[in-house]
Design a protein around this motif. Structure first.
Motif, PDB file in Angstrom:
ATOM      1  N   SER A   5      33.406  38.862  36.803  1.00  0.00           N
ATOM      2  CA  SER A   5      32.580  39.238  35.657  1.00  0.00           C
ATOM      3  C   SER A   5      31.568  40.327  35.985  1.00  0.00           C
ATOM      4  N   ASN A   6      31.154  40.444  37.278  1.00  0.00           N
ATOM      5  CA  ASN A   6      30.162  41.463  37.642  1.00  0.00           C
ATOM      6  C   ASN A   6      30.769  42.660  38.354  1.00  0.00           C
ATOM      7  N   VAL A   7      32.094  42.823  38.312  1.00  0.00           N
ATOM      8  CA  VAL A   7      32.764  43.987  38.911  1.00  0.00           C
ATOM      9  C   VAL A   7      32.730  45.122  37.910  1.00  0.00           C
ATOM     10  N   ASN A   8      32.287  46.309  38.356  1.00  0.00           N
ATOM     11  CA  ASN A   8      32.117  47.456  37.457  1.00  0.00           C
ATOM     12  C   ASN A   8      33.329  48.376  37.423  1.00  0.00           C
ATOM     13  N   PHE A   9      34.118  48.390  38.516  1.00  0.00           N
ATOM     14  CA  PHE A   9      35.279  49.266  38.590  1.00  0.00           C
ATOM     15  C   PHE A   9      36.460  48.450  39.090  1.00  0.00           C
ATOM     16  N   CYS A  10      37.623  48.699  38.511  1.00  0.00           N
ATOM     17  CA  CYS A  10      38.825  47.967  38.914  1.00  0.00           C
ATOM     18  C   CYS A  10      39.165  48.307  40.355  1.00  0.00           C
ATOM     19  N   THR A  11      39.338  47.305  41.196  1.00  0.00           N
ATOM     20  CA  THR A  11      39.681  47.534  42.604  1.00  0.00           C
ATOM     21  C   THR A  11      41.151  47.873  42.802  1.00  0.00           C
ATOM     22  N   ASN A  12      41.969  47.790  41.729  1.00  0.00           N
ATOM     23  CA  ASN A  12      43.389  48.113  41.843  1.00  0.00           C
ATOM     24  C   ASN A  12      43.690  49.552  41.443  1.00  0.00           C
ATOM     25  N   GLY A  33      40.925  51.634  39.845  1.00  0.00           N
ATOM     26  CA  GLY A  33      39.702  52.415  39.801  1.00  0.00           C
ATOM     27  C   GLY A  33      39.143  52.670  38.413  1.00  0.00           C
ATOM     28  N   ALA A  34      39.705  52.027  37.393  1.00  0.00           N
ATOM     29  CA  ALA A  34      39.229  52.264  36.022  1.00  0.00           C
ATOM     30  C   ALA A  34      37.828  51.679  35.837  1.00  0.00           C
ATOM     31  N   ASP A  35      37.065  52.325  34.943  1.00  0.00           N
ATOM     32  CA  ASP A  35      35.711  51.861  34.624  1.00  0.00           C
ATOM     33  C   ASP A  35      35.817  50.666  33.674  1.00  0.00           C
ATOM     34  N   ILE A  36      35.365  49.487  34.128  1.00  0.00           N
ATOM     35  CA  ILE A  36      35.458  48.268  33.307  1.00  0.00           C
ATOM     36  C   ILE A  36      34.072  47.700  33.011  1.00  0.00           C
ATOM     37  N   ASN A  95      32.261  48.266  30.371  1.00  0.00           N
ATOM     38  CA  ASN A  95      32.133  47.918  28.963  1.00  0.00           C
ATOM     39  C   ASN A  95      33.261  47.012  28.482  1.00  0.00           C
ATOM     40  N   VAL A  96      34.094  46.520  29.379  1.00  0.00           N
ATOM     41  CA  VAL A  96      35.188  45.631  28.981  1.00  0.00           C
ATOM     42  C   VAL A  96      34.630  44.233  28.758  1.00  0.00           C
ATOM     43  N   PRO A  97      34.891  43.595  27.638  1.00  0.00           N
ATOM     44  CA  PRO A  97      34.358  42.240  27.397  1.00  0.00           C
ATOM     45  C   PRO A  97      35.040  41.213  28.284  1.00  0.00           C
ATOM     46  N   LEU A  98      34.387  40.067  28.462  1.00  0.00           N
ATOM     47  CA  LEU A  98      34.942  38.974  29.248  1.00  0.00           C
ATOM     48  C   LEU A  98      36.131  38.359  28.517  1.00  0.00           C
ATOM     49  N   ASP A  99      37.045  37.736  29.288  1.00  0.00           N
ATOM     50  CA  ASP A  99      38.223  37.111  28.694  1.00  0.00           C
ATOM     51  C   ASP A  99      37.838  35.982  27.746  1.00  0.00           C
ATOM     52  N   SER A 100      36.767  35.251  28.089  1.00  0.00           N
ATOM     53  CA  SER A 100      36.336  34.156  27.225  1.00  0.00           C
ATOM     54  C   SER A 100      35.856  34.673  25.865  1.00  0.00           C
ATOM     55  N   MET A 112      35.722  36.135  33.900  1.00  0.00           N
ATOM     56  CA  MET A 112      36.708  37.099  34.386  1.00  0.00           C
ATOM     57  C   MET A 112      36.907  38.208  33.350  1.00  0.00           C
ATOM     58  N   LYS A 113      37.312  39.405  33.845  1.00  0.00           N
ATOM     59  CA  LYS A 113      37.655  40.544  32.995  1.00  0.00           C
ATOM     60  C   LYS A 113      39.109  40.914  33.243  1.00  0.00           C
ATOM     61  N   THR A 114      39.732  41.550  32.258  1.00  0.00           N
ATOM     62  CA  THR A 114      41.083  42.077  32.397  1.00  0.00           C
ATOM     63  C   THR A 114      41.014  43.591  32.288  1.00  0.00           C
ATOM     64  N   CYS A 115      41.495  44.279  33.332  1.00  0.00           N
ATOM     65  CA  CYS A 115      41.471  45.748  33.325  1.00  0.00           C
ATOM     66  C   CYS A 115      42.374  46.262  32.208  1.00  0.00           C
ATOM     67  N   PRO A 116      41.886  47.105  31.287  1.00  0.00           N
ATOM     68  CA  PRO A 116      42.740  47.620  30.211  1.00  0.00           C
ATOM     69  C   PRO A 116      43.770  48.633  30.687  1.00  0.00           C
ATOM     70  N   ASN A 117      43.616  49.125  31.900  1.00  0.00           N
ATOM     71  CA  ASN A 117      44.530  50.145  32.422  1.00  0.00           C
ATOM     72  C   ASN A 117      45.738  49.539  33.120  1.00  0.00           C
ATOM     73  N   CYS A 118      45.476  48.537  34.037  1.00  0.00           N
ATOM     74  CA  CYS A 118      46.573  47.964  34.827  1.00  0.00           C
ATOM     75  C   CYS A 118      46.760  46.475  34.610  1.00  0.00           C
ATOM     76  N   GLY A 119      45.822  45.817  33.900  1.00  0.00           N
ATOM     77  CA  GLY A 119      45.969  44.396  33.613  1.00  0.00           C
ATOM     78  C   GLY A 119      45.515  43.466  34.710  1.00  0.00           C
ATOM     79  N   SER A 120      44.860  43.986  35.773  1.00  0.00           N
ATOM     80  CA  SER A 120      44.409  43.138  36.872  1.00  0.00           C
ATOM     81  C   SER A 120      43.190  42.324  36.448  1.00  0.00           C
ATOM     82  N   LYS A 121      43.061  41.128  37.016  1.00  0.00           N
ATOM     83  CA  LYS A 121      41.932  40.252  36.743  1.00  0.00           C
ATOM     84  C   LYS A 121      40.795  40.580  37.710  1.00  0.00           C
ATOM     85  N   MET A 122      39.593  40.786  37.203  1.00  0.00           N
ATOM     86  CA  MET A 122      38.417  41.124  37.995  1.00  0.00           C
ATOM     87  C   MET A 122      37.307  40.115  37.693  1.00  0.00           C
TER      88      MET A 122
END
Length: 311
Positions: A13-20, A22-25, A27-32, A1-11
């Motif tokens: 691992s293979n999602v490229n853009f936050c669905t909440n 729209g931020a580009d994620i 290059n965001v590292p995985l939570d693990s 899972m990833k955490t959006c740095p803009n809104c904090g939503s959980k996405m």
């Protein structure tokens, strides 16, 4: 899972853009990975007890008393009400959803039977759009063919009007027929899957699995739509078989999801497959009788009105 740095939503691992938001994620590292590299928290020292004594609390200084007596109280300014801006369409979120759905299509074309990360509405929307393309393509094809054959004379325009009304009502019934057959097949596959394995996943997730397995049919629907709107006889002969092949792929996907799961089976998979096949043919037969009778009556009314107009 990833955490959006803009809104904090959980996405995923293979999602490229936050669905909440729209931020580009990408290059965001995985939570693990973040938890593994985070330093251990340092224990905090308790703050010293600095509570004032009773004399300090209850006995103010003389200097402070003189200052408060000499200063006149001033009125506090009223806070201004901020005007909330009107909410506009979040184009970034729309673009992010479109990009994620396209990625879902690409992944399902590469690996149809693998589980894909998807929103709950991807499967239903895909099925609805595919059937709309079929019906819309047939409507355009029928009216274009009628215009080419009947011409622009007065009688030709009257015949075109009758054919247009007939095609509209009959194709709407065809759309309802296709949707009801698809819903019945999905319901049969869902309960057959539960019968075979003892439990199953949520309905929308199950629909996404079936549609992901049959997503190659979306390419065939688009090609058949292009053939139908061209309207030539050769394109018609090519477009209609493609629709039949796409529907066959969807049927095979429902069978595969029922019998191809790697979970341990509670009941024999053959009986689960038999449930889906029997329900499919029963529903197609019953709905075919109902809608076939309705279309037959419309054809009779069309012929009757045509002769009434001539004589």
């Amino acid at each position: 899972m990833k955490t959006c740095p803009n809104c904090g939503s959980k996405m995923g691992s293979n999602v490229n853009f936050c669905t909440n938001c729209g931020a580009d994620i990408r290059n965001v590292p995985l939570d693990s990975e973040v938890q593994a590299t985070a330093p251990a928290a340092q224990p905090t020292q308790p703050a010293p007890d600095t509570e004032p004594t009773m004399e300090q609390v209850t006995t103010p200084s003389r200097k402070s008393q003189r200052m408060t007596n000499n200063v006149n109280p001033q009125p506090q300014p009223q806070p201004q009400q901020q005007v909330q801006p009107q909410q506009s369409v979040d184009t970034a979120a729309i673009k992010a959803n479109a990009a994620n759905m396209w990625q879902w299509f690409v992944n399902s074309w590469k690996h149809p039977f693998e589980e894909q990360v998807a929103e709950s509405w991807y499967g239903w929307v895909t099925l609805l759009v595919e059937n709309i393309l079929v019906v819309l393509g047939l409507y355009i094809c029928i009216n274009k063919y009628a215009q080419n054959q009947l011409g622009d004379s007065e009688m030709g325009q009257a015949a075109q009007s009758l054919i247009s009304n007939f095609s509209t009502s009959s194709l709407f019934e065809l759309f309802l027929y296709l949707i009801l057959v698809i819903v019945a097949m999905i319901a049969a596959a869902y309960y057959a899957h539960k019968f075979v394995y003892g439990s199953t996943e949520p309905l929308f997730t199950f629909v996404n699995r079936i549609v992901s397995c049959s997503n190659i049919s979306a390419i065939l629907y688009v090609i058949s739509f292009v053939c139908l709107i061209i309207g030539s006889e050769d394109m018609l002969k090519m477009g209609l078989p493609l629709v039949g092949i796409a529907m066959t792929i969807f049927s095979l996907a429902t069978y595969t999801v029922v019998v191809g799961d790697s979970a341990p089976a509670v009941n024999d998979k053959f009986y689960g497959l038999l449930i889906v096949v029997v329900v499919q043919f029963l529903v197609m037969y019953i709905l075919g009788k109902v809608f076939g009778t309705a279309i037959y009556n419309q054809i009779q009314n069309l012929i009757h009105s045509s002769f009434s107009g001539m004589y």
